[in-house]
Design a protein around this motif. Structure first.
Motif, short mmCIF file in Angstrom:
data_model
loop_
_atom_site.label_atom_id
_atom_site.label_comp_id
_atom_site.label_asym_id
_atom_site.label_seq_id
_atom_site.Cartn_x
_atom_site.Cartn_y
_atom_site.Cartn_z
N UNK A 184 55.32 45.90 51.40
CA UNK A 184 55.04 44.54 51.85
C UNK A 184 55.52 43.55 50.78
N UNK A 185 56.47 42.70 51.16
CA UNK A 185 57.00 41.73 50.21
C UNK A 185 56.32 40.39 50.40
N UNK A 186 55.39 40.08 49.54
CA UNK A 186 54.61 38.84 49.59
C UNK A 186 54.01 38.57 50.97
N UNK A 187 53.13 39.45 51.42
CA UNK A 187 52.58 39.30 52.77
C UNK A 187 51.71 38.06 52.92
N UNK A 188 51.28 37.46 51.80
CA UNK A 188 50.36 36.33 51.93
C UNK A 188 50.97 35.02 51.47
N UNK A 189 52.27 35.03 51.16
CA UNK A 189 52.89 33.80 50.68
C UNK A 189 52.78 32.71 51.75
N UNK A 190 52.45 31.53 51.31
CA UNK A 190 52.42 30.39 52.23
C UNK A 190 51.25 30.38 53.19
N UNK A 191 50.24 31.19 52.92
CA UNK A 191 49.09 31.22 53.83
C UNK A 191 47.92 30.44 53.25
N UNK A 192 47.08 29.94 54.15
CA UNK A 192 45.86 29.31 53.65
C UNK A 192 44.82 30.39 53.35
N UNK A 193 43.70 29.96 52.79
CA UNK A 193 42.71 30.92 52.31
C UNK A 193 42.23 31.87 53.40
N UNK A 194 41.94 31.27 54.55
CA UNK A 194 41.41 32.08 55.64
C UNK A 194 42.41 33.13 56.11
N UNK A 195 43.68 32.70 56.22
CA UNK A 195 44.73 33.64 56.63
C UNK A 195 44.89 34.74 55.59
N UNK A 221 47.19 36.31 42.00
CA UNK A 221 46.60 37.29 41.09
C UNK A 221 45.23 37.75 41.55
N UNK A 222 44.44 36.81 42.07
CA UNK A 222 43.11 37.17 42.54
C UNK A 222 43.20 38.29 43.55
N UNK A 223 44.06 38.10 44.54
CA UNK A 223 44.23 39.10 45.59
C UNK A 223 44.69 40.43 45.00
N UNK A 224 45.73 40.36 44.17
CA UNK A 224 46.30 41.59 43.63
C UNK A 224 45.24 42.39 42.88
N UNK A 225 44.50 41.73 42.01
CA UNK A 225 43.52 42.44 41.19
C UNK A 225 42.39 43.00 42.06
N UNK A 226 42.13 42.31 43.17
CA UNK A 226 41.06 42.76 44.06
C UNK A 226 41.41 44.01 44.84
N UNK A 227 42.60 44.01 45.43
CA UNK A 227 42.85 45.08 46.41
C UNK A 227 43.69 46.23 45.88
N UNK A 228 44.36 46.08 44.73
CA UNK A 228 45.26 47.18 44.35
C UNK A 228 44.56 48.23 43.52
N UNK A 229 45.08 49.45 43.65
CA UNK A 229 44.61 50.53 42.79
C UNK A 229 45.33 50.48 41.45
N UNK A 230 46.65 50.24 41.51
CA UNK A 230 47.42 50.15 40.28
C UNK A 230 48.43 49.02 40.40
N UNK A 231 48.75 48.43 39.28
CA UNK A 231 49.66 47.28 39.28
C UNK A 231 50.79 47.53 38.29
N UNK A 232 52.03 47.25 38.74
CA UNK A 232 53.15 47.30 37.81
C UNK A 232 53.66 45.87 37.62
#
Ligand SMILES: Nc1ncnc2c1ncn2[C@@H]1O[C@H](COP(=O)(O)OP(=O)(O)OP(=O)(O)O)[C@@H](O)[C@H]1O
Ligand SMILES: [Mg+2]
Lengths: 263, 361
Positions: A184-195, A221-232
């Protein structure tokens, strides 16, 4: 080629020392990382760091000049994107790449193309084989439509949909392929909070319910740190950090790349 | 008369996927077919049937062929005329060759001849479609234009194609199916109607199948299409093959049923453009639009020739010809810029409005 079955927690895809340049521009330099089956793996980094290029290498759209990619225990030779698709790699794009002239339903149905086998003649005759196949896959696609809560726009041409919904349809199209690895390449770019919250929920549900391995690029960053198991973390084409969110957050190089550097 | 789907609940995906899911559409199609089969042969004069209806149907079939390639698969072609010529001349070769082999009685069945001509055209179409893997848009148009001129030239130059007829004109054999000979314009019209209606149905089925979706995917965004698993080679060449098959059959019908005697010039670049205009005006990516476009382009000259004098406006013959070009030109620019889905789209919008009329919300 013989691909091994990979159990949850084992390495599904390994990237070893790949480098990719476009003329003088070095998009990726000597990066290695792996994706374990069943995990949510994030790739982050400033603009132009080489994140999209990395996904493009994984699904056969770019061919790195150096290094190897191993998928399900099998070293991959340079392959075409449709071959990667046939091996269970699906993706969405940073800039939505839907088929604008087609409805939501048809767009998601295209995701099933690799599973549909009717030939030209049986499709022309329709009644019998082709119709039966179409209905079978339609049922699967309707489940995805329900899951993504987009029943109301089933018949709407996607060109007329707002951006947030288009991203959702694109996720639906990728899911329709029943992928083993979902990029998924930036699945949340340009979305509002609810989306964004909806999208997070979908990603977590897909990972949870179908055990789909997910590799995502995201700037939030908030999203990434919340949902990912590992981050590169990539910066200027190189890897500067890799690990569980807490490790990455504490990594000095990462902090510098994000705060300094003027990105 | 209300056009709406309210109250028509579809309880299964099967019903939703039916070719004409709305009752009024089904009734409409049935009415048109009844009208075409029963009313027209009785009401219209033989002259009008032969001069308008039969060519209209055949051109609509060619427009369906081009629409598959250009409207659905997004590959532009200016070679439609040439592909029709391939169909016409291969039908002629099949017919005369089988007569040569086995005498007049042993000739291939007419329908088989026409379908085989379509197959030959499909193969030729695939050959000329190969460049589409590398080139797009304008450059592909030029490549198909080259195909147009090359094929025309070949058919004129190589005597074998016309069985060495000195004038380059070929004469079609009589139209016989199971001992019945189609002679009168009305009979020929009914033969054409059946052929064209059946093939339009096949085309409609194909474009709503996963194969049609593959074509549209390649048209709308080829890179994304490849990334989700469509192979560009197979997808594009299958569009060329099917499209050329339809054009080839249309060409064979044009030669055998409509004209009877024909020369390669009948399938020149003007024919290619006329059919492209039908697709643009009728609607890209619409089977119905192919019929509307063909009707429009066939009828407009007749309308211009007859209506102004009727209302006492006497304009000269060349003025009419100019007017024709001007109207086509304006319409094509209009549709290309404003409404690429053509008249068929306006029809759909009209239906959508009707569906919610009088309360749009
Ligand atoms: N097809 C290409 N041709 C030339 N240069 C390219 C191409 N694709 C990527 N690049 C270059 O490679 C570098 C990395 O690009 P990439 O798109 O991978 O970055 P990214 O991390 O996805 O950035 P963003 O966050 O802006 O999406 C950039 O300098 C970009 O200009
Ligand atoms: Mg990117």
């Amino acid at each position: 080629m013989t691909y091994q079955d990979v159990k949850p927690g084992e390495v599904l895809l390994a990237v070893d020392n790949i480098s990719l340049s476009f003329g003088a521009v070095r998009a990726i330099s000597d990066v290695s990382f792996d994706i374990n089956k069943g995990e949510i793996r994030a790739i982050i980094g400033p603009n132009g760091a080489g994140k999209t290029s990395m996904l493009n290498c994984i699904n056969g759209f770019y061919h790195p000049q150096q290094g190897t990619i191993t998928y399900k225990g099998q070293k991959r030779s340079a392959m075409k994107p449709y071959e990667a698709a046939a091996q269970g790699i699906a993706r969405t794009f940073q800039n939505v790449a839907l088929f604008k002239g087609m409805s939501t339903l048809d767009n998601i149905m295209t995701g099933r193309n690799l599973k549909m086998k009717s030939g030209i003649f049986s499709s022309m005759l329709w009644y019998g084989g082709a119709q039966k196949e179409e209905l079978e896959h339609r049922r699967y696609v309707e489940d995805i439509i329900d899951f993504l809560e987009i029943q109301a726009i089933r018949k709407t041409p996607v060109g007329r949909l707002p951006y947030g919904l288009q991203k959702r349809v694109e996720l639906g199209r990728a899911l329709a392929a029943e992928p083993e690895l979902l990029l998924l390449d930036e699945p949340m770019a340009g979305m509002n909070l609810e989306e964004k919250e909806d999208m997070c929920r979908f990603i977590l549900d897909v990972n949870d319910e179908f055990g789909t391995t997910i590799c995502l690029i995201e700037h939030d960053m908030g999203v990434v740190m919340d949902i990912s198991d590992r981050v590169m973390v990539l910066d200027y084409g190189g890897k500067i950090g890799d690990g569980v969110p807490a490790e990455v957050r504490a990594n000095q190089q990462v902090i510098d790349a994000y705060l300094g550097g003027g990105h | 008369m209300f056009y709406r789907e309210a109250g028509q609940f579809k309880s299964s995906y099967k019903e939703d996927q039916a070719i004409f899911p709305i009752l009024q559409d089904r009734v409409g199609i049935a009415a048109i077919l009844l009208f075409a089969y029963i009313a027209i042969p009785f009401v219209m004069s033989d002259y009008l049937i032969g001069a308008i209806m039969t060519p209209f149907l055949i051109l609509a079939l060619a427009a369906i062929g081009l629409n598959i390639l250009t409207g659905y698969a997004g590959q532009i072609s200016l070679g439609t005329g040439a592909f029709m010529a391939v169909g016409a001349f291969s039908a002629y070769k099949f017919a005369t060759f089988s007569i040569m082999l086995g005498g007049a009685e042993a000739t291939l069945p007419l329908v088989v001849t026409i379908l085989l001509a379509g197959v030959v055209t499909a193969i030729v179409g695939i050959m000329f479609g190969i460049p589409s893997l590398r080139i797009k848009g304008f450059y592909l148009a030029v490549a198909t234009l080259a195909a147009q001129f090359f094929i025309e030239w070949l058919l004129v130059k190589v005597g074998w194609f016309t069985n060495y007829s000195p004038s380059g004109v070929i004469t079609a054999p009589p139209l016989v199916i199971l001992g019945f000979e189609f002679n009168t314009p009305a009979e020929k019209y009914l033969f054409t109607l059946t052929f064209v209606a059946a093939m339009a149905l096949l085309a409609k089925n194909l474009v709503r199948s996963h194969i049609g979706r593959g074509w549209m995917a390649i048209r709308d965004m080829d890179i994304a299409a490849e990334i989700i698993g469509f192979r560009p080679l197979q997808t594009k060449l299958s569009a060329f093959a099917v499209s050329s098959f339809f054009c080839g059959v249309a060409g064979a019908l044009w030669a055998f049923v409509h004209l009877g005697t024909v020369e390669p010039e009948a399938f020149g670049i003007n024919r290619s453009f006329a059919i492209l205009f039908m697709v643009i005006i009728g609607g890209m990516g619409s089977i119905l639009g192919s019929f509307i476009g063909a009707a429009f382009i066939t009828l407009l000259p007749i309308f211009l020739n007859n209506v102004p004098p009727l209302i006492g406006w006497n304009i000269g013959v060349d003025m009419i010809a100019h007017l024709e070009f001007m109207i086509f030109g304006v319409l094509i620019i209009f549709f290309l810029i404003v409404e690429p889905h053509g008249l068929a789209r306006l029809w759909t919008i009209g239906k959508e409005k009707l569906r919610s009329w009088p309360f749009p919300y």
